[in-house]
Design an enzyme around this catalytic site. Structure first.
Site, short mmCIF file in Angstrom:
data_model
loop_
_atom_site.label_atom_id
_atom_site.label_comp_id
_atom_site.label_asym_id
_atom_site.label_seq_id
_atom_site.Cartn_x
_atom_site.Cartn_y
_atom_site.Cartn_z
N ASP A 13 -4.78 19.50 40.83
CA ASP A 13 -5.87 20.47 40.96
C ASP A 13 -6.45 20.55 42.37
O ASP A 13 -7.64 20.82 42.55
CB ASP A 13 -7.00 20.17 39.95
CG ASP A 13 -6.50 20.17 38.53
OD1 ASP A 13 -5.59 20.96 38.22
OD2 ASP A 13 -7.00 19.35 37.72
N LYS A 16 -3.34 23.92 44.92
CA LYS A 16 -1.97 24.25 45.31
C LYS A 16 -1.68 25.73 45.07
O LYS A 16 -1.07 26.40 45.90
CB LYS A 16 -0.97 23.41 44.49
CG LYS A 16 -1.10 21.92 44.70
CD LYS A 16 -0.20 21.14 43.77
CE LYS A 16 -0.59 21.20 42.31
NZ LYS A 16 -1.87 20.57 41.96
N GLY A 40 -2.13 23.96 35.77
CA GLY A 40 -2.96 25.16 35.73
C GLY A 40 -3.26 25.52 37.16
O GLY A 40 -3.96 24.78 37.85
N GLN A 225 0.92 19.14 39.50
CA GLN A 225 0.22 17.84 39.46
C GLN A 225 0.00 17.34 40.90
O GLN A 225 -0.11 18.14 41.80
CB GLN A 225 1.00 16.81 38.63
CG GLN A 225 1.03 17.13 37.13
CD GLN A 225 2.04 18.17 36.75
OE1 GLN A 225 3.21 18.05 37.04
NE2 GLN A 225 1.61 19.22 36.08
P1 GDP Z 1 -4.04 23.59 41.44
O1 GDP Z 1 -3.69 23.07 40.09
O2 GDP Z 1 -3.75 22.61 42.52
O3 GDP Z 1 -3.44 24.93 41.72
O4 GDP Z 1 -5.62 23.79 41.44
P2 GDP Z 1 -6.52 24.42 40.25
O5 GDP Z 1 -6.33 25.88 40.23
O6 GDP Z 1 -6.29 23.69 38.97
O7 GDP Z 1 -7.96 23.99 40.72
C1 GDP Z 1 -8.48 24.39 41.93
C2 GDP Z 1 -9.78 25.16 41.67
O8 GDP Z 1 -10.50 25.32 42.88
C3 GDP Z 1 -9.54 26.58 41.17
O9 GDP Z 1 -10.62 26.95 40.34
C4 GDP Z 1 -9.55 27.40 42.44
O10 GDP Z 1 -9.90 28.77 42.22
C5 GDP Z 1 -10.61 26.70 43.22
N1 GDP Z 1 -10.47 26.71 44.69
C6 GDP Z 1 -9.34 26.61 45.44
N2 GDP Z 1 -9.64 26.54 46.76
C7 GDP Z 1 -10.99 26.60 46.84
C8 GDP Z 1 -11.92 26.53 47.92
O11 GDP Z 1 -11.57 26.39 49.07
N3 GDP Z 1 -13.24 26.58 47.60
C9 GDP Z 1 -13.70 26.72 46.32
N4 GDP Z 1 -15.00 26.76 46.11
N5 GDP Z 1 -12.84 26.79 45.27
C10 GDP Z 1 -11.52 26.71 45.53
P1 IMO Z 2 -1.91 20.86 38.24
O1 IMO Z 2 -0.52 21.34 38.55
C1 IMO Z 2 -4.49 17.58 36.96
C2 IMO Z 2 -2.78 14.75 34.07
C3 IMO Z 2 -3.38 14.71 32.68
C4 IMO Z 2 -3.14 13.24 32.35
C5 IMO Z 2 -1.78 12.97 32.97
C6 IMO Z 2 -0.62 13.07 32.00
O2 IMO Z 2 -2.80 21.91 37.72
O3 IMO Z 2 -2.47 20.11 39.40
P2 IMO Z 2 0.64 15.13 30.88
O4 IMO Z 2 0.14 16.21 29.98
O5 IMO Z 2 1.25 15.62 32.14
O6 IMO Z 2 1.53 14.14 30.18
O7 IMO Z 2 -0.68 14.29 31.29
O8 IMO Z 2 -1.62 13.93 34.01
N1 IMO Z 2 -2.33 16.10 34.52
C7 IMO Z 2 -2.96 16.84 35.43
N2 IMO Z 2 -4.13 16.63 36.07
N3 IMO Z 2 -3.75 18.67 37.25
C8 IMO Z 2 -2.55 18.87 36.65
O9 IMO Z 2 -1.70 19.85 37.00
C9 IMO Z 2 -2.14 17.96 35.65
N4 IMO Z 2 -1.05 17.87 34.84
C10 IMO Z 2 -1.18 16.72 34.17
O10 IMO Z 2 -4.74 15.05 32.72
O11 IMO Z 2 -4.08 12.45 33.02
MG MG Z 3 -4.58 22.72 38.23
#
Ligand code: GDP
Ligand code: IMO
Ligand code: MG
Length: 434
Positions: A13, A16, A40, A225
Site C-alpha cells: 500500500d 504503487k 488493491g 504487496q
Molecule cells: P498500492 O497498493 O501500493 O497501490 O497503494 P494503495 O492504493 O493500496 O494505497 C495508497 C493510498 O494512498 C491510496 O488511497 C492512494 O489514492 C493514496 N495516495 C497515493 N499517493 C498519495 C499521496 O501522495 N498523497 C495522498 N494523500 N494519498 C496518496
Molecule cells: P498491495 O498490492 C498490504 C497482507 C495481508 C496479510 C498478509 C498475507 O495493495 O500493496 P494474503 O492474503 O496475501 O495471504 O495476506 O499480506 N497483504 C497486503 N498488505 N497491501 C497488499 O497489497 C497486501 N496483500 C496482502 O494483510 O498481512
Molecule cells: Mg494496496
C-alpha cells in the site's frame, strides 16, 4: 530501451498503483508478475478514483498493453468483474489491451474457503490474510496440483482437476471444522464459463513479451504487496505467499534478468502495515491515529484500518538491498504536513545493543525498540507543488535525510492521491540501466 520494475519497499500500500499509472505514459506495456487480488491499487485521475486488484495499473491509458503474467494467481470471477467495471467506465475499449497468461494459476473456491477456515482456526496468532485464497493457491502451484488458466479452456481437463482437488479440499476443510458448499459439477460449469469470458485475452505471455521487446517496446513491471511481505525476505510467517521483490519480476512473466534496467522502490513518507506481524515503528497512540486519519489509511481490498507508524530507515535500507533499488519514489509526503516534528527510525534497540541493520529473525524484530532521529516538521500544504524547489526547505531536508540514510536517490515525491499531484525529479525511463 529501458524497462522499469516498480516494487513496494515497505509492507504494501505504498502507492504503487499511483506511480505505475503515472509512469505508464513512458511505457508501452505494464506487467503484473505476482500476487493476486489481495492487492488493491488505487488510481485517482482528475478526482475520479479507480481501485484495481488484478489488472495492471496502466489500464486507464488507451493504447498501452496490460499483461497478467504466469506468476500471478488469478481469481477469474474478480478478473471478469474488473473487466466489466472498466468497460462500463469507458476504459478497455480494445480487448487487445489486456493479455493474460495461460500459465497463471487460478484461485478456486476451495482456496478461499481454506484460507478463511485456517485463519479462523489460528485465532489470535492468525496471519491476518485478505481471505482471497492467495496462500492455498500458491501452495497448490508448488505442490504441482494447481488449476491454471489453460485448464479453464478445456472443460474435460477442468472436470478431472476439480474432481481430484476438491476431494482433497473437502478433507482439509472438514479437519478445520468448515463445511463449505463445494459442488464439483457446479464449479466446473461456472469456471468453464469464466474461461470462455477470459479466452480472448489468454495467451503465451513469454512469447508475447519477447516479441514486444524485439519490437523495441518499453516494459513497466508492477509489483504487488511489499518487500516486507515477501515470502523469503519478509517478516515470515507474517508475509504473503509470493516473492514480491524485483528479482521475481522476470520469473513471473517468462523473461530473463537482463530484461530489467531500473528498479524503483515505492515508500510512503511514513509507514503502514495491514494484518499481523512485527512492525517496530508502529504507533498505537494519537500520532498513529492522526496518520491513519489524514492518510486515509484503510485497506483498498478489505477496508481494514491500517496500522501506522514513522518511517523505518532500516526497513528501507533492507528493501534497497534485496531489491537492488535504483531509485525511490516517496509518496504521501503531504500527509506529514502539520506535525511539529517528524521521526525516522535509524536503529533498533534490543538486548542492551543498538542494531543498525534489519535483523533477519522476525522474532527478534518483534522485540526491537526503534531509535529515532527527530527532524523539524513543516506546516505548508504540498498538494499544489510540482517541482522539487517548490517544496518547503524542511520537507526537502526530510527527504534528503531519508536518501542519505538509505543510500538511494529519491527520484520523485507524491504530494496527493491524484495522478497530477506528483514531483518527478528524475524519470526512470530516461535514466535507463542503473
Ligand atoms: P498500492 O497498493 O501500493 O497501490 O497503494 P494503495 O492504493 O493500496 O494505497 C495508497 C493510498 O494512498 C491510496 O488511497 C492512494 O489514492 C493514496 N495516495 C497515493 N499517493 C498519495 C499521496 O501522495 N498523497 C495522498 N494523500 N494519498 C496518496
Ligand atoms: P498491495 O498490492 C498490504 C497482507 C495481508 C496479510 C498478509 C498475507 O495493495 O500493496 P494474503 O492474503 O496475501 O495471504 O495476506 O499480506 N497483504 C497486503 N498488505 N497491501 C497488499 O497489497 C497486501 N496483500 C496482502 O494483510 O498481512
Ligand atoms: Mg494496496
Amino acid at each position: 530501451m529501458p524497462n522499469v520494475v516498480v516494487v513496494g519497499a515497505q509492507w504494501g500500500d505504498e502507492g504503487k498503483g499511483k506511480i505505475v499509472d503515472l509512469l505508464t505514459q513512458y511505457a508501452d506495456v505494464v506487467v503484473r508478475f505476482q500476487g493476486g487480488n489481495n492487492a488493491g491499487h488505487t488510481l485517482v485521475v482528475d478526482g475520479e478514483k479507480t481501485v484495481l486488484h488484478l489488472i495492471p495499473s496502466g489500464i486507464l491509458h488507451p493504447g498501452k498493453s496490460c499483461v497478467i503474467g504466469n506468476g500471478v494467481v488469478c481469481d477469474p470471477e474478480v478478473l471478469v468483474t474488473e473487466i466489466d467495471r472498466l468497460k462500463a467506465k469507458g476504459f478497455l475499449k480494445d480487448d487487445g489491451q489486456l493479455v493474460v497468461s495461460l500459465d497463471a494459476h487460478v484461485i478456486m473456491p476451495w482456496h478461499k474457503a481454506i484460507d478463511i477456515a485456517r485463519e479462523k482456526a489460528m485465532g489470535e496468532g492468525k496471519i491476518g490474510t485478505t481471505g482471497r485464497g492467495i496462500g492455498p493457491t500458491y501452495e497448490d502451484k508448488v505442490a504441482r496440483r494447481g488449476v491454471r488458466i489453460r485448464d479453464l479452456l478445456d472443460e474435460a481437463r477442468l472436470a478431472r482437476k476439480v474432481k481430484d482437488r476438491a476431494a482433497l479440499a473437502r478433507e482439509e476443510l472438514a479437519r478445520l471444522g468448515a463445511t463449505p458448499d463445494l459442488d464439483d459439477a457446479a464449479i466446473v460449469k461456472k469456471f468453464a464459463e469464466l474461461g470462455r469470458r477470459i479466452a480472448a485475452y489468454a495467451t503465451d505471455v513469454s512469447i508475447w513479451l519477447h516479441r514486444a521487446l524485439q519490437n523495441g517496446k518499453q516494459l513497466l513491471f508492477e509489483g504487488a504487496q511489499g518487500t516486507m511481505l515477501d515470502v523469503d525476505h519478509g517478516t515470515y510467517p507474517f508475509v504473503t505467499s509470493s516473492n514480491t521483490v524485483a528479482g521475481n519480476a522476470v520469473v513471473g512473466c517468462g523473461l530473463g534478468p537482463t530484461a530489467v534496467d531500473y528498479v524503483l522502490g515505492i515508500s510512503k513518507a511514513y509507514s503502514t502495515r495491514v494484518g499481523g506481524g512485527p512492525y517496530p515503528t508502529e504507533l498505537k497512540d494519537e500520532t498513529g491515529e492522526r496518520l491513519r486519519k489524514i492518510g486515509g489509511e484503510y485497506g483498498a481490498t478489505t477496508g481494514r484500518p491500517r496500522r501506522t507508524g514513522w518511517l523505518d530507515a532500516l526497513a528501507l535500507r533492507y528493501a534497497a538491498r534485496v531489491n537492488g533499488l535504483s531509485g525511490i519514489a516517496m509518496t504521501k509526503l503531504d500527509v506529514l504536513t502539520g506535525f511539529d516534528t517528524v521521526k525516522i527510525a535509524v536503529g533498533y534497540r534490543v538486548g542492551g545493543k543498538v542494531l543498525d541493520e534489519m535483523p533477519s529473525d522476525p522474532e527478534l524484530i518483534e522485540r526491537c525498540e526503534p531509535v529515532y532521529e527527530e527532524l523539524p516538521g513543516w506546516s505548508e500544504k504540498l498538494e499544489h507543488l510540482r517541482t522539487w524547489d517548490d517544496l518547503p526547505p524542511r520537507a526537502r531536508a526530510y527527504v534528503k535525510r531519508v536518501e542519505e540514510l538509505v543510500g538511494v536517490k529519491v527520484i520523485g515525491c507524491s504530494v496527493g492521491a491524484d495522478r497530477g499531484e506528483t514531483i518527478l525529479v528524475e524519470n526512470p525511463f530516461r535514466v535507463g540501466k542503473k
